[in-house]
Design a protein around this motif. Structure first.
Motif, PDB file in Angstrom:
ATOM      1  N   PRO A  86     -10.389 -16.183 -40.638  1.00 24.66           N
ATOM      2  CA  PRO A  86      -9.688 -16.999 -39.859  1.00 24.66           C
ATOM      3  C   PRO A  86      -8.358 -17.708 -40.842  1.00 24.66           C
ATOM      4  N   SER A  87      -8.671 -18.031 -42.172  1.00 25.33           N
ATOM      5  CA  SER A  87      -7.848 -18.831 -42.952  1.00 25.33           C
ATOM      6  C   SER A  87      -6.648 -17.648 -43.508  1.00 25.33           C
ATOM      7  N   ASP A  88      -6.842 -16.377 -43.147  1.00 25.65           N
ATOM      8  CA  ASP A  88      -5.890 -15.625 -43.737  1.00 25.65           C
ATOM      9  C   ASP A  88      -4.577 -15.801 -43.158  1.00 25.65           C
ATOM     10  N   GLU A  89      -3.466 -15.605 -43.778  1.00 25.90           N
ATOM     11  CA  GLU A  89      -2.204 -15.484 -43.270  1.00 25.90           C
ATOM     12  C   GLU A  89      -1.924 -14.593 -42.086  1.00 25.90           C
ATOM     13  N   ASP A  90      -2.519 -13.311 -42.622  1.00 26.14           N
ATOM     14  CA  ASP A  90      -2.220 -12.470 -41.450  1.00 26.14           C
ATOM     15  C   ASP A  90      -3.328 -12.235 -40.600  1.00 26.14           C
ATOM     16  N   PHE A  91      -4.263 -13.275 -40.169  1.00 26.89           N
ATOM     17  CA  PHE A  91      -5.280 -13.031 -39.081  1.00 26.89           C
ATOM     18  C   PHE A  91      -4.618 -12.812 -37.953  1.00 26.89           C
ATOM     19  N   PRO A  92      -5.019 -11.731 -37.262  1.00 26.63           N
ATOM     20  CA  PRO A  92      -4.327 -11.259 -36.062  1.00 26.63           C
ATOM     21  C   PRO A  92      -4.572 -12.400 -34.966  1.00 26.63           C
ATOM     22  N   LYS A  93      -3.217 -12.381 -34.548  1.00 23.86           N
ATOM     23  CA  LYS A  93      -2.995 -13.340 -33.362  1.00 23.86           C
ATOM     24  C   LYS A  93      -3.972 -13.142 -31.994  1.00 23.86           C
ATOM     25  N   LYS A  94      -4.085 -11.858 -31.902  1.00 27.91           N
ATOM     26  CA  LYS A  94      -4.956 -11.360 -30.687  1.00 27.91           C
ATOM     27  C   LYS A  94      -6.474 -12.353 -31.070  1.00 27.91           C
ATOM     28  N   PHE A  95      -6.821 -12.199 -32.083  1.00 28.87           N
ATOM     29  CA  PHE A  95      -8.265 -12.866 -32.437  1.00 28.87           C
ATOM     30  C   PHE A  95      -8.081 -14.208 -32.195  1.00 28.87           C
ATOM     31  N   LEU A  96      -7.042 -14.810 -32.280  1.00 28.07           N
ATOM     32  CA  LEU A  96      -7.122 -16.246 -31.999  1.00 28.07           C
ATOM     33  C   LEU A  96      -6.938 -16.503 -30.519  1.00 28.07           C
ATOM     34  N   MET A  97      -6.834 -15.593 -29.791  1.00 33.47           N
ATOM     35  CA  MET A  97      -6.654 -15.882 -28.171  1.00 33.47           C
ATOM     36  C   MET A  97      -8.006 -15.609 -27.168  1.00 33.47           C
ATOM     37  N   VAL A  98      -8.945 -15.566 -28.174  1.00 33.64           N
ATOM     38  CA  VAL A  98     -10.385 -15.101 -27.536  1.00 33.64           C
ATOM     39  C   VAL A  98     -11.192 -16.282 -27.611  1.00 33.64           C
ATOM     40  N   PRO A  99     -12.237 -16.714 -26.831  1.00 33.75           N
ATOM     41  CA  PRO A  99     -13.052 -17.789 -26.850  1.00 33.75           C
ATOM     42  C   PRO A  99     -14.013 -17.619 -28.069  1.00 33.75           C
ATOM     43  N   GLN A 100     -14.465 -16.461 -28.374  1.00 31.85           N
ATOM     44  CA  GLN A 100     -15.078 -16.171 -29.693  1.00 31.85           C
ATOM     45  C   GLN A 100     -14.371 -15.098 -30.560  1.00 31.85           C
ATOM     46  N   PRO A 101     -13.702 -15.776 -31.418  1.00 32.24           N
ATOM     47  CA  PRO A 101     -12.985 -14.816 -32.457  1.00 32.24           C
ATOM     48  C   PRO A 101     -13.892 -14.429 -33.314  1.00 32.24           C
ATOM     49  N   PRO A 102     -13.717 -13.416 -33.940  1.00 32.01           N
ATOM     50  CA  PRO A 102     -14.287 -12.815 -35.115  1.00 32.01           C
ATOM     51  C   PRO A 102     -14.137 -13.662 -36.114  1.00 32.01           C
ATOM     52  N   LEU A 103     -15.244 -14.097 -37.140  1.00 32.79           N
ATOM     53  CA  LEU A 103     -15.006 -14.872 -38.085  1.00 32.79           C
ATOM     54  C   LEU A 103     -14.949 -14.240 -39.467  1.00 32.79           C
ATOM     55  N   VAL A 104     -15.973 -13.179 -39.531  1.00 27.89           N
ATOM     56  CA  VAL A 104     -15.958 -12.600 -41.206  1.00 27.89           C
ATOM     57  C   VAL A 104     -15.953 -11.192 -40.589  1.00 27.89           C
ATOM     58  N   THR A 105     -15.024 -10.372 -40.943  1.00 28.34           N
ATOM     59  CA  THR A 105     -14.858  -9.197 -40.627  1.00 28.34           C
ATOM     60  C   THR A 105     -14.378  -8.202 -41.919  1.00 28.34           C
ATOM     61  N   LEU A 106     -15.271  -7.092 -42.000  1.00 32.75           N
ATOM     62  CA  LEU A 106     -14.967  -6.125 -43.022  1.00 32.75           C
ATOM     63  C   LEU A 106     -13.810  -5.160 -42.444  1.00 32.75           C
ATOM     64  N   ALA A 107     -12.745  -5.233 -43.400  1.00 29.93           N
ATOM     65  CA  ALA A 107     -11.492  -4.593 -42.753  1.00 29.93           C
ATOM     66  C   ALA A 107     -11.305  -3.432 -43.809  1.00 29.93           C
ATOM     67  N   VAL A 108     -11.105  -2.269 -43.527  1.00 31.93           N
ATOM     68  CA  VAL A 108     -10.547  -1.063 -44.109  1.00 31.93           C
ATOM     69  C   VAL A 108      -9.214  -0.542 -43.930  1.00 31.93           C
ATOM     70  N   GLY A 109      -8.077  -0.668 -44.415  1.00 32.78           N
ATOM     71  CA  GLY A 109      -6.827   0.190 -43.794  1.00 32.78           C
ATOM     72  C   GLY A 109      -5.929  -1.020 -43.432  1.00 32.78           C
ATOM     73  N   LYS A 110      -5.122  -0.720 -42.440  1.00 32.81           N
ATOM     74  CA  LYS A 110      -4.057  -1.387 -41.887  1.00 32.81           C
ATOM     75  C   LYS A 110      -4.267  -2.213 -41.043  1.00 32.81           C
ATOM     76  N   VAL A 111      -4.439  -3.459 -41.464  1.00 40.77           N
ATOM     77  CA  VAL A 111      -4.727  -4.628 -40.402  1.00 40.77           C
ATOM     78  C   VAL A 111      -3.688  -4.929 -39.581  1.00 40.77           C
ATOM     79  N   ALA A 112      -2.337  -4.583 -40.238  1.00 39.63           N
ATOM     80  CA  ALA A 112      -1.188  -4.844 -39.352  1.00 39.63           C
ATOM     81  C   ALA A 112      -1.142  -4.065 -38.236  1.00 39.63           C
ATOM     82  N   LEU A 113      -1.896  -2.970 -37.816  1.00 39.00           N
ATOM     83  CA  LEU A 113      -2.187  -2.045 -36.744  1.00 39.00           C
ATOM     84  C   LEU A 113      -2.427  -2.944 -35.552  1.00 39.00           C
ATOM     85  N   LEU A 114      -3.253  -4.319 -35.720  1.00 38.52           N
ATOM     86  CA  LEU A 114      -3.707  -5.180 -34.861  1.00 38.52           C
ATOM     87  C   LEU A 114      -2.636  -5.796 -34.016  1.00 38.52           C
ATOM     88  N   ASN A 115      -1.441  -5.707 -34.738  1.00 39.16           N
ATOM     89  CA  ASN A 115      -0.235  -6.424 -34.304  1.00 39.16           C
ATOM     90  C   ASN A 115       0.530  -5.384 -33.017  1.00 39.16           C
TER      91      ASN A 115
END
Length: 287
Positions: A86-115
């Motif tokens: 959650p402290s990442d500047e590019d943390f997906p806005k979608k994740f912040l719009m749910v009651p239980q956002p993912p907290l530590v996620t292993l990501a491989v590839g293009k995180v910007a796809l979540l935009n």
């Protein structure tokens, strides 16, 4: 992210007994992991059960240290691999719009796809031939549109959709995988996805990876399309959770005589949008 910060996030996530609610409560109460680890036992116990607070105050066990080192080795070995927090500047806005956002996620590839606008085809783990054909056809069409296709890696409709998307050379494919500790093919999947899309995997101290995997799906997907589901399908409970957080639920109608239409027809009665083609899906997304 600096190595020490990665270790702190992983240590917090992998603390024995740590549940999502407690982890989330710690972040809201004290801030980043380094601030959490500096708290007194009494302060931690305002958020945590005593046993978990004590675990957090002790040095990590050998087992936890080994898990952390294994994940850090993975991060250094796989191209475009990182922790998403959650402290990442590019943390997906979608994740912040749910009651239980993912907290530590292993990501491989293009995180910007979540935009992008995100769509997921879901359904029975034992679909009919017709259900599989719909999944293949729609997946092949959707990956050529300006959306990101998000899929779990379960059996049935999910696996059929994934295979069709990969066969179509999808560049906007997001796979939500099981935990790195419970998926024997995780390394191979990660190498495959590092340049082709995005692989997401939750990191939590859980014996059952299902809840954290579902939480990632709910956070990342805006539009769910249910192709087939029986009356007792797990997909129905997921869709109700999705509806509760204002995700868009679409469903394919079916024969009243087909067991695999009982769930989708029920969802439509409960307010899901009826869709019969990719054009219907795109129209609902636009609206």
């Amino acid at each position: 992210m600096l190595l020490e910060k990665q270790k702190n996030w992983l240590r917090l996530a992998l603390t024995p007994g740590m549940q999502f609610e407690s982890f989330y409560g710690l972040l809201k109460a004290f801030g980043l992991p380094e601030a959490i680890f500096s708290q007194s036992l009494s302060s931690l116990m305002t958020v945590l059960p005593q046993s978990v607070a004590l675990s957090l105050r002790r040095p990590p066990s050998l087992q936890t240290d080994e898990q952390i080192e294994r994940i850090l080795h993975f991060l250094s070995s796989v191209p475009n691999a990182r922790l998403l927090v959650p402290s990442d500047e590019d943390f997906p806005k979608k994740f912040l719009m749910v009651p239980q956002p993912p907290l530590v996620t292993l990501a491989v590839g293009k995180v910007a796809l979540l935009n992008k606008t995100t769509v997921s085809l879901v359904g029975s783990s034992h679909p009919s031939a017709q259900g599989e054909e719909i999944a293949k056809s729609w997946a092949g069409s959707l990956v050529r549109k300006n959306v990101a296709l998000v899929e779990g890696d379960g059996e049935g409709i999910e696996k059929t959709t994934l295979k069709a998307a990969i066969k179509s050379n999808a560049q906007s494919l997001i796979i939500v995988s099981k935990n790195i500790a419970t998926d024997s093919n995780f390394f191979e999947k990660s190498l495959f996805m590092s340049e082709r899309g995005l692989l997401l995997s939750p990191i939590e101290m859980q014996n059952d990876p299902w809840p954290s995997r579902q939480r990632l799906l709910l956070a990342g997907v805006e539009h769910f399309v249910v192709i087939e589901a029986s009356a007792r399908s797990k997909v129905l409970s997921l869709m109700r959770e999705a509806a509760d957080i204002n995700r868009n639920i679409l469903a394919v109608p079916g024969s009243i005589y087909s067991p695999l239409s009982k769930g989708t027809n029920r969802l439509i009665r409960e307010g899901a949008k009826l869709v019969e083609s990719v054009d219907d899906i795109l129209s609902e997304i636009a609206n």
